[in-house]
Design a protein around this motif. Structure first.
Motif, PDB file in Angstrom:
ATOM      1  N   ALA A   1       3.861   0.666  -1.097  1.00  0.00           N
ATOM      2  CA  ALA A   1       2.545   0.041  -1.300  1.00  0.00           C
ATOM      3  C   ALA A   1       2.668  -1.467  -1.459  1.00  0.00           C
ATOM      4  N   ILE A   2       3.655  -1.901  -2.212  1.00  0.00           N
ATOM      5  CA  ILE A   2       3.866  -3.341  -2.398  1.00  0.00           C
ATOM      6  C   ILE A   2       4.250  -3.995  -1.079  1.00  0.00           C
ATOM      7  N   ALA A   3       5.178  -3.359  -0.345  1.00  0.00           N
ATOM      8  CA  ALA A   3       5.609  -3.911   0.939  1.00  0.00           C
ATOM      9  C   ALA A   3       4.481  -3.893   1.963  1.00  0.00           C
ATOM     10  N   LEU A   4       3.663  -2.854   1.951  1.00  0.00           N
ATOM     11  CA  LEU A   4       2.530  -2.748   2.871  1.00  0.00           C
ATOM     12  C   LEU A   4       1.541  -3.888   2.647  1.00  0.00           C
ATOM     13  N   TYR A   5       1.228  -4.123   1.400  1.00  0.00           N
ATOM     14  CA  TYR A   5       0.308  -5.217   1.067  1.00  0.00           C
ATOM     15  C   TYR A   5       0.892  -6.569   1.474  1.00  0.00           C
TER      16      TYR A   5
ATOM     17  N   PHE B   1       5.987   1.666   8.586  1.00  0.00           N
ATOM     18  CA  PHE B   1       6.039   2.106   7.201  1.00  0.00           C
ATOM     19  C   PHE B   1       6.309   3.599   7.066  1.00  0.00           C
ATOM     20  N   ALA B   2       5.940   4.403   8.058  1.00  0.00           N
ATOM     21  CA  ALA B   2       6.296   5.826   8.024  1.00  0.00           C
ATOM     22  C   ALA B   2       7.812   5.996   8.138  1.00  0.00           C
TER      23      ALA B   2
ATOM     24  N   TRP C   1       1.585 -11.151   7.737  1.00  0.00           N
ATOM     25  CA  TRP C   1       1.641 -11.135   9.196  1.00  0.00           C
ATOM     26  C   TRP C   1       0.431 -10.524   9.879  1.00  0.00           C
ATOM     27  N   ARG C   2      -0.391  -9.755   9.217  1.00  0.00           N
ATOM     28  CA  ARG C   2      -1.540  -9.061   9.814  1.00  0.00           C
ATOM     29  C   ARG C   2      -1.156  -8.305  11.090  1.00  0.00           C
ATOM     30  N   PRO C   3      -0.166  -7.382  10.999  1.00  0.00           N
ATOM     31  CA  PRO C   3       0.268  -6.656  12.202  1.00  0.00           C
ATOM     32  C   PRO C   3      -0.780  -5.652  12.664  1.00  0.00           C
ATOM     33  N   ASP C   4      -0.615  -5.181  13.894  1.00  0.00           N
ATOM     34  CA  ASP C   4      -1.464  -4.144  14.453  1.00  0.00           C
ATOM     35  C   ASP C   4      -1.350  -2.888  13.575  1.00  0.00           C
ATOM     36  N   PRO C   5      -2.447  -2.196  13.305  1.00  0.00           N
ATOM     37  CA  PRO C   5      -2.398  -1.013  12.439  1.00  0.00           C
ATOM     38  C   PRO C   5      -1.421   0.068  12.909  1.00  0.00           C
ATOM     39  N   ALA C   6      -1.306   0.290  14.220  1.00  0.00           N
ATOM     40  CA  ALA C   6      -0.381   1.312  14.728  1.00  0.00           C
ATOM     41  C   ALA C   6       1.068   0.913  14.458  1.00  0.00           C
TER      42      ALA C   6
END
Length: 130
Positions: A74-78, A95-96, A84-89
């Motif tokens: 969660a911390i790394a995702l945020y 992250f998976a 960087w605002r990467p593409d959601p996919a």
């Protein structure tokens, strides 16, 4: 081994046992391998002969793994999203894979930690002589 003037057994070093457990080593001698497989605890330490079959780790290591992996992810995702605002996919795939790898890395180490704490605290039969 009894503590002098007391019916209580001598204290076992919790910190040293925890470090050995995290490294997958026997909590008694810190030399022999505690795990006989990825998660299977050896019956006895191959180096010192300490009985390790008393453990009752059960779901504790899995719970701790999920807890730590979730918090770190969660911390790394945020941080990744804000920076960087990467593409959601791309973010979901990255992250998976990262979360699965982290969980696989943490699980045997946390199992060793839980067994080492049980050994140091003389829980579940670890306090008996022999």
């Amino acid at each position: 081994m009894q503590a002098s003037g007391s019916d209580l057994p001598a204290a076992r070093p919790l910190g040293r046992a925890m470090l050995a457990g995290l490294a997958g080593r026997c909590p008694a001698c810190a030399r022999g391998r505690m795990l006989a497989g990825y998660l299977r605890v050896a019956e006895r330490c191959p180096a010192c002969g300490e009985a390790l079959h008393h453990h009752r780790a059960d779901d504790g290591p899995a719970y701790l793994t999920v807890l730590l992996t979730g918090k770190l992810a969660a911390i790394a995702l945020y941080a990744a999203f804000v920076t960087w605002r990467p593409d959601p996919a791309v973010m979901a795939a990255g992250f998976a894979i990262g979360s699965a790898a982290l969980a696989l890395l943490l699980l045997p180490r946390l199992k060793g930690l839980v067994v080492a704490i049980q050994w140091a605290q003389r829980m579940h039969g670890f306090g008996r002589a022999g």
